[in-house]
Scaffold this motif. Structure first.
Motif, PDB file in Angstrom:
ATOM      1  N   THR A  17    -115.014   4.001  12.571  1.00 27.27           N
ATOM      2  CA  THR A  17    -113.852   4.828  12.218  1.00 27.27           C
ATOM      3  C   THR A  17    -114.308   6.151  11.632  1.00 27.27           C
ATOM      4  OG1 THR A  17    -112.464   2.892  11.821  1.00 27.27           O
ATOM      5  CG2 THR A  17    -111.777   4.956  10.769  1.00 27.27           C
ATOM      6  N   ARG A  18    -115.291   6.100  10.749  1.00 26.81           N
ATOM      7  CA  ARG A  18    -115.786   7.332  10.127  1.00 26.81           C
ATOM      8  C   ARG A  18    -116.495   8.225  11.145  1.00 26.81           C
ATOM      9  NH1 ARG A  18    -116.221   3.577   5.616  1.00 26.81           N
ATOM     10  NH2 ARG A  18    -118.409   3.123   5.970  1.00 26.81           N
ATOM     11  N   ILE A  21    -113.840  10.036  12.977  1.00 31.39           N
ATOM     12  CA  ILE A  21    -113.314  11.133  12.164  1.00 31.39           C
ATOM     13  C   ILE A  21    -114.224  12.348  12.261  1.00 31.39           C
ATOM     14  CG2 ILE A  21    -112.822  11.877   9.798  1.00 31.39           C
ATOM     15  CD1 ILE A  21    -112.032   8.894   9.242  1.00 31.39           C
ATOM     16  N   LYS A  33    -103.151  12.702   7.927  1.00 29.40           N
ATOM     17  CA  LYS A  33    -102.187  11.994   8.780  1.00 29.40           C
ATOM     18  C   LYS A  33    -102.593  12.088  10.253  1.00 29.40           C
ATOM     19  CE  LYS A  33     -97.257  11.622   9.667  1.00 29.40           C
ATOM     20  NZ  LYS A  33     -95.921  12.105   9.323  1.00 29.40           N
ATOM     21  N   ALA A  36    -105.634   9.885  10.837  1.00 29.15           N
ATOM     22  CA  ALA A  36    -105.314   8.457  10.756  1.00 29.15           C
ATOM     23  C   ALA A  36    -104.578   7.950  11.991  1.00 29.15           C
ATOM     24  CB  ALA A  36    -104.486   8.187   9.515  1.00 29.15           C
ATOM     25  N   HIS A  39    -105.952   5.390  14.577  1.00 27.70           N
ATOM     26  CA  HIS A  39    -106.564   4.170  14.030  1.00 27.70           C
ATOM     27  C   HIS A  39    -105.488   3.182  13.596  1.00 27.70           C
ATOM     28  CE1 HIS A  39    -110.361   6.285  14.182  1.00 27.70           C
ATOM     29  NE2 HIS A  39    -109.739   7.310  13.646  1.00 27.70           N
ATOM     30  N   ASP A  40    -105.677   1.949  13.964  1.00 27.23           N
ATOM     31  CA  ASP A  40    -104.707   0.899  13.674  1.00 27.23           C
ATOM     32  C   ASP A  40    -104.982   0.305  12.295  1.00 27.23           C
ATOM     33  OD1 ASP A  40    -102.644  -0.898  14.025  1.00 27.23           O
ATOM     34  OD2 ASP A  40    -103.909  -2.354  15.077  1.00 27.23           O
ATOM     35  N   MET A  41    -104.589   1.070  11.252  1.00 33.42           N
ATOM     36  CA  MET A  41    -104.756   0.575   9.891  1.00 33.42           C
ATOM     37  C   MET A  41    -103.751   1.269   8.981  1.00 33.42           C
ATOM     38  SD  MET A  41    -108.325   2.391   8.637  1.00 33.42           S
ATOM     39  CE  MET A  41    -109.262   1.871  10.064  1.00 33.42           C
ATOM     40  N   LEU A  43    -102.409   3.409   5.855  1.00 33.11           N
ATOM     41  CA  LEU A  43    -102.910   4.663   5.294  1.00 33.11           C
ATOM     42  C   LEU A  43    -103.823   4.442   4.087  1.00 33.11           C
ATOM     43  CD1 LEU A  43    -102.984   7.704   5.640  1.00 33.11           C
ATOM     44  CD2 LEU A  43    -100.936   7.834   4.201  1.00 33.11           C
ATOM     45  N   SER A  45    -105.910   2.067   3.535  1.00 36.19           N
ATOM     46  CA  SER A  45    -107.215   1.664   4.082  1.00 36.19           C
ATOM     47  C   SER A  45    -107.918   2.856   4.705  1.00 36.19           C
ATOM     48  CB  SER A  45    -107.041   0.570   5.132  1.00 36.19           C
ATOM     49  OG  SER A  45    -106.496  -0.574   4.548  1.00 36.19           O
ATOM     50  N   PHE A  46    -107.172   3.672   5.414  1.00 31.26           N
ATOM     51  CA  PHE A  46    -107.762   4.857   6.031  1.00 31.26           C
ATOM     52  C   PHE A  46    -108.277   5.822   4.959  1.00 31.26           C
ATOM     53  CE2 PHE A  46    -107.814   9.049   7.944  1.00 31.26           C
ATOM     54  CZ  PHE A  46    -108.544   8.791   9.093  1.00 31.26           C
ATOM     55  N   HIS A  49    -111.778   5.329   3.852  1.00 37.19           N
ATOM     56  CA  HIS A  49    -112.775   5.950   4.726  1.00 37.19           C
ATOM     57  C   HIS A  49    -112.971   7.421   4.347  1.00 37.19           C
ATOM     58  CE1 HIS A  49    -113.440   2.658   7.507  1.00 37.19           C
ATOM     59  NE2 HIS A  49    -112.123   2.467   7.582  1.00 37.19           N
TER      60      HIS A  49
END
Length: 100
Positions: A17-18, A21, A33, A36, A39-41, A43, A45-46, A49
């Protein structure tokens, strides 16, 4: 070179994920926003990261109005690049064909 700097960089780069990004921010700044969205998570949790990447010195964030914007830190990967180059030279110096 401080190990904590490398540790932070490797920790920040150690998650897909990182890395995604970073790939997005290579094209320019973006709101959290927007980053994010793919990604299926949740906010919160995001945002963890984002915090790891900011602590690692890879990104910079700043509140602009109602949004938190993110930018790549231009020199963030220089310590990692130097370490990898040093490792490459060490490996090349020792690389010899194994004897049968």
């Amino acid at each position: 070179m401080a190990n904590h700097s490398l540790d932070s960089l490797f920790a920040a780069l150690g998650d897909p994920t990182r890395r995604a990004i970073i790939e997005r921010l290579a094209h320019g700044p973006a709101a959290v926003k927007e980053l994010a969205a793919p990604h299926d998570m949740a906010l919160p949790s995001f945002l963890q990261h984002i915090k790891v990447m900011e602590a690692g010195g890879i990104i910079i964030t700043r509140k602009e109005g109602r949004q938190r914007m993110c930018w790549m830190e231009p020199n963030a990967l220089i310590p990692l690049q130097g370490w990898l180059e040093w490792q490459r030279k060490a490996w090349e110096a020792q690389s010899v064909e194994p004897k049968e």
